[in-house]
Structure formats: C-alpha cells, structure tokens
Design an enzyme around this catalytic site. Structure first.
Site, PDB file in Angstrom:
ATOM      1  N   LYS A 149      -6.755 -24.649  10.660  1.00  0.00           N
ATOM      2  CA  LYS A 149      -8.214 -24.542  10.575  1.00  0.00           C
ATOM      3  C   LYS A 149      -8.850 -25.895  10.871  1.00  0.00           C
ATOM      4  CE  LYS A 149      -8.017 -20.623   7.435  1.00  0.00           C
ATOM      5  NZ  LYS A 149      -8.030 -20.124   6.051  1.00  0.00           N
TER       6      LYS A 149
ATOM      7  N   GLN B 126      -9.041 -21.937   0.174  1.00  0.00           N
ATOM      8  CA  GLN B 126      -7.859 -21.221   0.654  1.00  0.00           C
ATOM      9  C   GLN B 126      -7.243 -20.398  -0.479  1.00  0.00           C
ATOM     10  OE1 GLN B 126      -6.981 -21.169   3.886  1.00  0.00           O
ATOM     11  NE2 GLN B 126      -5.277 -19.809   3.486  1.00  0.00           N
TER      12      GLN B 126
ATOM     13  N   ASP C  68     -15.951 -17.379   4.848  1.00  0.00           N
ATOM     14  CA  ASP C  68     -14.925 -16.340   4.743  1.00  0.00           C
ATOM     15  C   ASP C  68     -15.536 -14.953   4.536  1.00  0.00           C
ATOM     16  OD1 ASP C  68     -12.228 -17.115   5.018  1.00  0.00           O
ATOM     17  OD2 ASP C  68     -12.205 -18.083   3.050  1.00  0.00           O
TER      18      ASP C  68
HETATM   19  N1  GUN Z   1      -5.532 -16.560   2.570  1.00  0.00           N
HETATM   20  C1  GUN Z   1      -5.071 -15.640   3.450  1.00  0.00           C
HETATM   21  N2  GUN Z   1      -6.022 -15.332   4.341  1.00  0.00           N
HETATM   22  C2  GUN Z   1      -7.110 -16.059   4.007  1.00  0.00           C
HETATM   23  C3  GUN Z   1      -8.416 -16.184   4.554  1.00  0.00           C
HETATM   24  O1  GUN Z   1      -8.792 -15.530   5.530  1.00  0.00           O
HETATM   25  N3  GUN Z   1      -9.236 -17.068   3.926  1.00  0.00           N
HETATM   26  C4  GUN Z   1      -8.867 -17.776   2.843  1.00  0.00           C
HETATM   27  N4  GUN Z   1      -9.757 -18.589   2.290  1.00  0.00           N
HETATM   28  N5  GUN Z   1      -7.673 -17.686   2.304  1.00  0.00           N
HETATM   29  C5  GUN Z   1      -6.796 -16.834   2.895  1.00  0.00           C
END
Ligand code: GUN
Length: 283
Positions: free
Chosen positions: A52, A96, A119
């Site tokens: 990311k 996350q 998100d």
């Molecule tokens: N963990 C697994 N997929 C995601 C996601 O799309 N966003 C976040 N913040 N954590 C995750």
C-alpha cells in the site's frame, strides 16, 4: 475463455491516478495523504502494508506507515487515530486488520472519521452503501466492479452468486452487484446444496478463503468467475479459492491468482484516497 488481467488494469489505473494527482497538485497545491496504521507483526499484514505504501508513493501521494507494537493498548491506538482525524494533511486513514485480540475492532473502526475511512468499513459508510448512497466503498469489491466495466461484462438481469459474507468483501460485493441490477445470492459455509446454488451463477465471486474450493462441478458453462482467495496450495504455491486449471475450462472469464483481484484492491484504495482529498477541498 478470457483471463481477466487485474495486474494490467491496475497498472493502467495507477498511471491515470498519478496524472490526476499531478494535476490536482498543480491546480490546488494539495497532495492526497494516506496513513496506514499497523499494530503488531502479522506477516501477511506487513506485506499488504508495504504494498500500500509503495502504491501511494507511486501515485505521488504523501504516505505514512505507523507501526505500533503488538502490546499497544486500545486507548493508545484510539489516540493515534484521533491525531490523524484532526490533521488536514491526511485524507485517508486505514487501520490494517486483523488487530490483536485485546483490541476491539468495532470500536477502532468507529473511531476513524467517516470522511477519511478509505476502507469503507465504518458503519456510517457501510450504511450509506446499503442505502444506495455510497461514498467510500471497500476496495476489493470496488476493484471487481472496475473489472466488470473494463471487460464490458453486463450485469443487469444476471444471476450473481457471492460465496462469502464478510463485511470486507462478501456483503459490499452483493450490494454493488444489486446496484448494477443483478439478481444476487449470498452463499456461505452453511448454505445447503452449495454446489447447486453456485451452479446457477452467471457471475460468480468467491471469497471464502479455502484453497481451490470451487471446482468445475460448481460452475455453469460460460460463467464469469472472480476469485478473491489468497491461499497456499499443497506445494506452498500461491493460489485462489477457485481451481483455476479446472474452472478455466468452463468459464467465459476468470481472474487468476496472483495477478487478478489483488492488484485492483490496492489501486482502488488509492483512488478512494484521491477522491477523499478532492472532497475535502470542496468543504
Ligand atoms: N485486512 C485484509 N484486508 C484488508 C483491507 O482491505 N483493509 C484493511 N484495513 N485490512 C485488511
């Protein structure tokens, strides 16, 4: 049979995004800012967070990763979120997941300012999506919708089956398909006669987290098959929830793993951050 190239589409969108970001900066002096908060040392999370950050920098964004120790208390994490909520230089805040067990995930997601929740996991954003007024849409289903657009896959009136009912993928995916006028079924581990249900699908999205679970017998001839899975097979090789070799014999379109949904997810996150930045300028 068409293999949907998520990697190529993501690269194309990233290029466009870098151009949009440069124009935005030239016109307004603003640069989108994304902060990613990682608690603990989950190996998969570390990889996702690094990707990311790389993607944000490639788009020309400000990017920051806040790495907190596993022992971080819920109150400390909420404090960090509050700081970024209040700081206008950051347009996207992402915590996350998964979080360590001693931290209440729901409380944390509620603490992120909805306008910075790139998100789309805040209940306000989930509610807006379900009521047809989507602002922030979870990245994985948003990326899948982009794939349908790119490959001109018409969804109206089609039978769509989503396997998996998570807040991150299954539920928002179902809503987006419904918005696109598909007839939608959400199937899951407790669905009776799963194979029969899945066999009805013109459009099949699989997000159950079981390696090569969907075999040829599940899939209608000519179906579009989207594989959200990310697993290791018996040889330790990366694979999806769909048995690609088998299902590619019957599908009209299929996404590979890796190189399908994954790259699109990250690109859509960047797109949402860019949009959040633009919206913040209108206030
Ligand atoms: N963990 C697994 N997929 C995601 C996601 O799309 N966003 C976040 N913040 N954590 C995750």
């Amino acid at each position: 049979m068409v293999v949907i190239d998520g990697k190529a589409l993501a690269a194309k969108m990233q290029g466009r995004l870098a151009e949009k970001t440069a124009s935005l900066q030239a016109e307004t002096g603003q640069i989108p800012g994304l902060v990613v908060i990682l608690v603990g040392e989950n190996p998969a999370s570390q990889v996702y967070v690094r990707n990311k950050e790389r993607s944000a920098l490639a788009a020309g964004f400000h990017s920051q990763v806040v790495r907190l120790p596993e022992s971080t208390s819920e109150a400390e994490l909420l404090d960090v979120i509050a700081q970024y909520n209040a700081d206008n230089n950051w347009h996207g805040i992402l915590v996350q997941l998964p979080l360590p067990a001693h931290i209440d995930e729901e409380k944390v997601l509620l603490a992120i300012a909805p306008e910075k929740d790139v998100d789309g996991f805040h209940p306000m954003n989930m509610g807006k999506l379900w009521s047809g007024h989507a602002v922030m849409v979870p990245s994985t289903p948003a990326g899948i919708m982009e794939m349908f657009r790119e490959y001109q896959i018409d969804l109206a009136g089609k039978t769509a089956v989503v396997i998996g009912r998570s807040n991150i993928v299954g539920k928002p995916m179902a809503q987006l398909l419904l918005d696109a006028n598909a007839t939608v079924t959400i199937a899951h581990s407790r669905t009776k006669n799963l194979a029969e249900v899945v066999k009805q699908a013109d459009i099949l999205v699989v997000a159950i987290g079981r390696a090569k679970f969907v075999t040829k017998e599940f899939v209608k001839e000519g179906a579009v098959v989207i594989d959200v899975g990310m697993n290791r097979d018996e040889n330790g090789k990366l694979c999806g929830d769909v048995d690609f070799a088998q299902v590619s014999e019957v599908a009209s379109h299929i996404t590979p793993v890796p190189g399908g949904v994954g790259p699109m997810t990250i690109t859509m996150l960047m797109e949402q951050t860019y949009q959040a930045c633009k919206r913040s300028l209108k206030k």
